[in-house]
Design a protein around this motif. Structure first.
Motif, short mmCIF file in Angstrom:
data_model
loop_
_atom_site.label_atom_id
_atom_site.label_comp_id
_atom_site.label_asym_id
_atom_site.label_seq_id
_atom_site.Cartn_x
_atom_site.Cartn_y
_atom_site.Cartn_z
N MET A 1 78.23 -4.37 19.74
CA MET A 1 78.19 -3.19 18.90
C MET A 1 76.82 -3.02 18.24
SD MET A 1 81.18 -1.60 18.94
CE MET A 1 81.33 -0.69 17.44
N ARG A 2 76.11 -4.12 17.99
CA ARG A 2 74.81 -4.00 17.34
C ARG A 2 73.86 -3.09 18.13
NH1 ARG A 2 70.34 -8.61 15.64
NH2 ARG A 2 68.67 -7.12 15.33
N PRO A 3 73.74 -3.27 19.44
CA PRO A 3 72.80 -2.40 20.16
C PRO A 3 73.13 -0.91 20.01
CG PRO A 3 73.41 -4.25 21.53
CD PRO A 3 74.31 -4.29 20.32
N LEU A 4 74.41 -0.58 19.98
CA LEU A 4 74.79 0.82 19.81
C LEU A 4 74.36 1.33 18.44
CD1 LEU A 4 76.18 3.36 20.83
CD2 LEU A 4 78.32 2.43 19.96
N ALA A 5 74.65 0.58 17.40
CA ALA A 5 74.27 0.99 16.04
C ALA A 5 72.76 1.10 15.91
CB ALA A 5 74.82 0.00 15.02
N VAL A 6 72.05 0.16 16.49
CA VAL A 6 70.59 0.15 16.36
C VAL A 6 69.97 1.30 17.15
CG1 VAL A 6 68.51 -1.20 16.88
CG2 VAL A 6 70.46 -2.30 15.81
N ARG A 7 70.60 1.72 18.22
CA ARG A 7 70.10 2.87 18.99
C ARG A 7 70.40 4.18 18.30
NH1 ARG A 7 72.02 0.46 24.01
NH2 ARG A 7 73.94 1.49 23.47
N ARG A 8 71.60 4.33 17.79
CA ARG A 8 72.05 5.62 17.27
C ARG A 8 71.49 5.92 15.87
NH1 ARG A 8 72.94 9.26 20.09
NH2 ARG A 8 74.40 10.19 18.67
N LEU A 9 71.42 4.94 14.99
CA LEU A 9 70.97 5.23 13.64
C LEU A 9 69.50 5.66 13.56
CD1 LEU A 9 72.97 2.60 11.57
CD2 LEU A 9 73.30 5.06 11.62
N PRO A 10 68.58 5.01 14.28
CA PRO A 10 67.20 5.52 14.24
C PRO A 10 67.09 6.95 14.79
CG PRO A 10 67.19 3.27 15.02
CD PRO A 10 68.64 3.74 14.97
N ALA A 11 67.88 7.25 15.81
CA ALA A 11 67.87 8.61 16.34
C ALA A 11 68.36 9.59 15.26
CB ALA A 11 68.75 8.70 17.58
#
Length: 54
Positions: A1-11
């Motif tokens: 789940m971390r990679p998804l959160a880290v990708r989506r929040l900066p966007a």
């Protein structure tokens, strides 16, 4: 789940800003503290050469 959160929040930040509510939802979904999510975001902004262990 971390990679998804880290990708989506900066966007999201680029599109108009990440709020504490966004971070709280992400933290709850991943099962970590809000502080941890803020650290992930900071590390994502720094890129691959950022601080180790974040």
């Amino acid at each position: 789940m971390r990679p998804l959160a880290v990708r989506r929040l900066p966007a999201l930040a680029e599109a108009g800003g990440v709020t504490r509510a966004h971070v709280a939802v992400a933290a709850d979904a991943v099962g970590v503290s809000e502080r941890t999510v803020w650290r992930w975001l900071a590390a994502a902004r720094l890129g691959p050469g950022g601080p180790a262990g974040t």
